[in-house]
Write an enzyme that holds these catalytic residues in place. Structure first.
Site, mmCIF file in Angstrom:
data_model
loop_
_atom_site.group_PDB
_atom_site.id
_atom_site.type_symbol
_atom_site.label_atom_id
_atom_site.label_comp_id
_atom_site.label_asym_id
_atom_site.label_seq_id
_atom_site.Cartn_x
_atom_site.Cartn_y
_atom_site.Cartn_z
ATOM 1 N N ASP A 95 2.736 -2.598 0.454
ATOM 2 C CA ASP A 95 1.817 -1.979 1.412
ATOM 3 C C ASP A 95 0.432 -2.618 1.346
ATOM 4 O OD1 ASP A 95 1.081 -0.232 3.395
ATOM 5 O OD2 ASP A 95 0.870 1.511 2.084
ATOM 6 N N HIS A 107 0.594 -9.654 7.439
ATOM 7 C CA HIS A 107 2.060 -9.695 7.265
ATOM 8 C C HIS A 107 2.517 -11.107 6.909
ATOM 9 C CE1 HIS A 107 2.195 -5.631 8.554
ATOM 10 N NE2 HIS A 107 1.901 -5.871 9.822
ATOM 11 N N LEU A 112 19.465 -13.274 -9.225
ATOM 12 C CA LEU A 112 18.727 -12.119 -8.691
ATOM 13 C C LEU A 112 19.304 -11.646 -7.361
ATOM 14 C CD1 LEU A 112 16.026 -10.350 -8.861
ATOM 15 C CD2 LEU A 112 15.105 -12.016 -7.243
HETATM 16 C C1 IPE Z 1 5.718 1.997 3.995
HETATM 17 O O1 IPE Z 1 4.427 1.657 4.346
HETATM 18 C C2 IPE Z 1 6.695 1.089 4.654
HETATM 19 C C3 IPE Z 1 6.695 -0.298 4.202
HETATM 20 C C4 IPE Z 1 5.956 -0.798 3.264
HETATM 21 C C5 IPE Z 1 7.637 -1.149 4.865
HETATM 22 P P1 IPE Z 1 3.661 2.383 5.557
HETATM 23 O O2 IPE Z 1 2.335 1.727 5.638
HETATM 24 O O3 IPE Z 1 4.500 2.386 6.760
HETATM 25 O O4 IPE Z 1 3.545 3.879 5.004
HETATM 26 P P2 IPE Z 1 2.531 5.040 5.390
HETATM 27 O O5 IPE Z 1 2.548 5.166 6.876
HETATM 28 O O6 IPE Z 1 1.177 4.631 4.891
HETATM 29 O O7 IPE Z 1 3.036 6.243 4.664
HETATM 30 C C1 IPE Z 2 2.864 -2.958 4.804
HETATM 31 O O1 IPE Z 2 1.551 -3.171 5.196
HETATM 32 C C2 IPE Z 2 3.849 -3.704 5.665
HETATM 33 C C3 IPE Z 2 4.635 -2.843 6.552
HETATM 34 C C4 IPE Z 2 4.588 -1.541 6.622
HETATM 35 C C5 IPE Z 2 5.553 -3.514 7.434
HETATM 36 P P1 IPE Z 2 0.884 -2.290 6.331
HETATM 37 O O2 IPE Z 2 1.086 -2.958 7.637
HETATM 38 O O3 IPE Z 2 1.339 -0.879 6.261
HETATM 39 O O4 IPE Z 2 -0.656 -2.384 5.922
HETATM 40 P P2 IPE Z 2 -1.707 -1.212 5.922
HETATM 41 O O5 IPE Z 2 -1.139 -0.077 5.131
HETATM 42 O O6 IPE Z 2 -1.935 -0.839 7.353
HETATM 43 O O7 IPE Z 2 -2.903 -1.804 5.269
HETATM 44 MG MG MG Z 3 0.721 0.724 5.198
#
Ligand code: IPE
Ligand code: IPE
Ligand code: MG
Length: 254
Positions: A34, A51, A145
């Site tokens: 995240d 990303h 892995l």
């Molecule tokens: C969880 O992250 C999903 C992934 C890392 C793929 P999100 O960014 O979607 O989660 P919330 O919305 O903060 O809970």
């Molecule tokens: C995690 O990073 C990747 C996915 C959920 C696909 P985010 O896109 O949720 O990044 P933040 O949480 O908005 O910083």
């Molecule tokens: Mg996120």
């Protein structure tokens, strides 16, 4: 003070159960990757730049995990809730598996990595499915892995589809209700055949599961860091492993 982690670089043979237990290395590590969006925002870049940067981190962490003899690395890449994001961001994220595999598949094959996925695969775009199916086929006999991507994954959906399948099997294959226990039920989940995660890491300072491995993480050790996923390094991973090595898991015992 504890001993430093052993770090067998480029070892060709699999670690034995005894070796892993001796050093208390987690067999299955799951990561909620995240913070990509916030990483980009901090730099004045579009979210997709985060990303993209995160994609390269995946490769580095997989390599570190393999070197540490982690057997399974499950990475939360796209949740069933992530469809709520703008279409352009969703399209970009779902294009990353193809890009990732185009760049890294040969190296992953060389390193005996096996690629798998968990999640609702069928509804993913064709180009995503094709790239992943190709990688699964190419790596199916590898026994290093297991790099397991949670893609269009949501625990609640997973549990509901498992219940539906159990009921179908009761109707059509004579499965009896008394036979249904935790062990049998877990075989209906996407993670069938995999051990539960020993260590579950979440980056970016959030401390929640966001619908990830709810059933499977019943006894996982959790490790949270403020580090945003694109900034996650080999050292961050080693810190998590090192902390895990100090934990005492009791599973309800004493
Ligand atoms: C969880 O992250 C999903 C992934 C890392 C793929 P999100 O960014 O979607 O989660 P919330 O919305 O903060 O809970
Ligand atoms: C995690 O990073 C990747 C996915 C959920 C696909 P985010 O896109 O949720 O990044 P933040 O949480 O908005 O910083
Ligand atoms: Mg996120």
């Amino acid at each position: 003070m504890s001993m430093k982690l052993p770090f067998f670089k480029n070892r060709k043979t699999k670690v034995t159960k005894e070796e892993r237990e001796l050093d208390n290395i987690p067999k299955h590590v799951a990561i909620i990757m995240d913070g990509n969006g916030r990483w980009a925002k901090k730099r004045g870049l579009p979210r997709i730049a985060g990303h993209k940067e995160g994609m390269d981190v995946v490769k580095r962490v997989a390599k570190t995990a393999a070197n540490c003899h982690v057997e399974i690395l499950t990475l939360y890449a796209f949740s069933t809730e992530n469809w709520q994001r703008p279409k352009s961001e969703v399209d970009y994220i779902l294009g990353l598996p193809k890009e990732f595999l185009h760049i890294y598949l040969p190296e992953l094959i060389d390193n005996n990595v096996k690629i798998e996925t968990i999640g609702n695969f069928d509804v993913l775009p064709d180009h995503t499915k094709e790239a992943i199916n190709y990688a699964k086929e190419k790596t199916k006999d590898n026994d290093g892995l297991l790099l397991n991507f949670a893609l269009n994954y949501g625990s609640r959906f997973e549990i509901i589809q498992a219940i539906r399948q159990v009921i179908t099997d009761m109707d059509s294959s004579g499965l009896s209700l008394d036979k249904l226990d935790e062990h049998l039920f877990s075989q209906y989940l996407y993670t069938t055949g995999l051990t539960d995660p020993d260590l579950l890491i979440r980056t970016s300072g959030e401390q929640r599961l966001s619908n990830f491995l709810l059933w499977q993480s019943a006894y996982s050790e959790f490790w949270f860091t403020d580090v945003l996923w694109p900034d996650f390094t080999e050292e961050t991973f080693m810190n998590a492993l090192h902390d895990y090595q100090q934990r005492k898991r009791r599973y309800g015992g004493i």
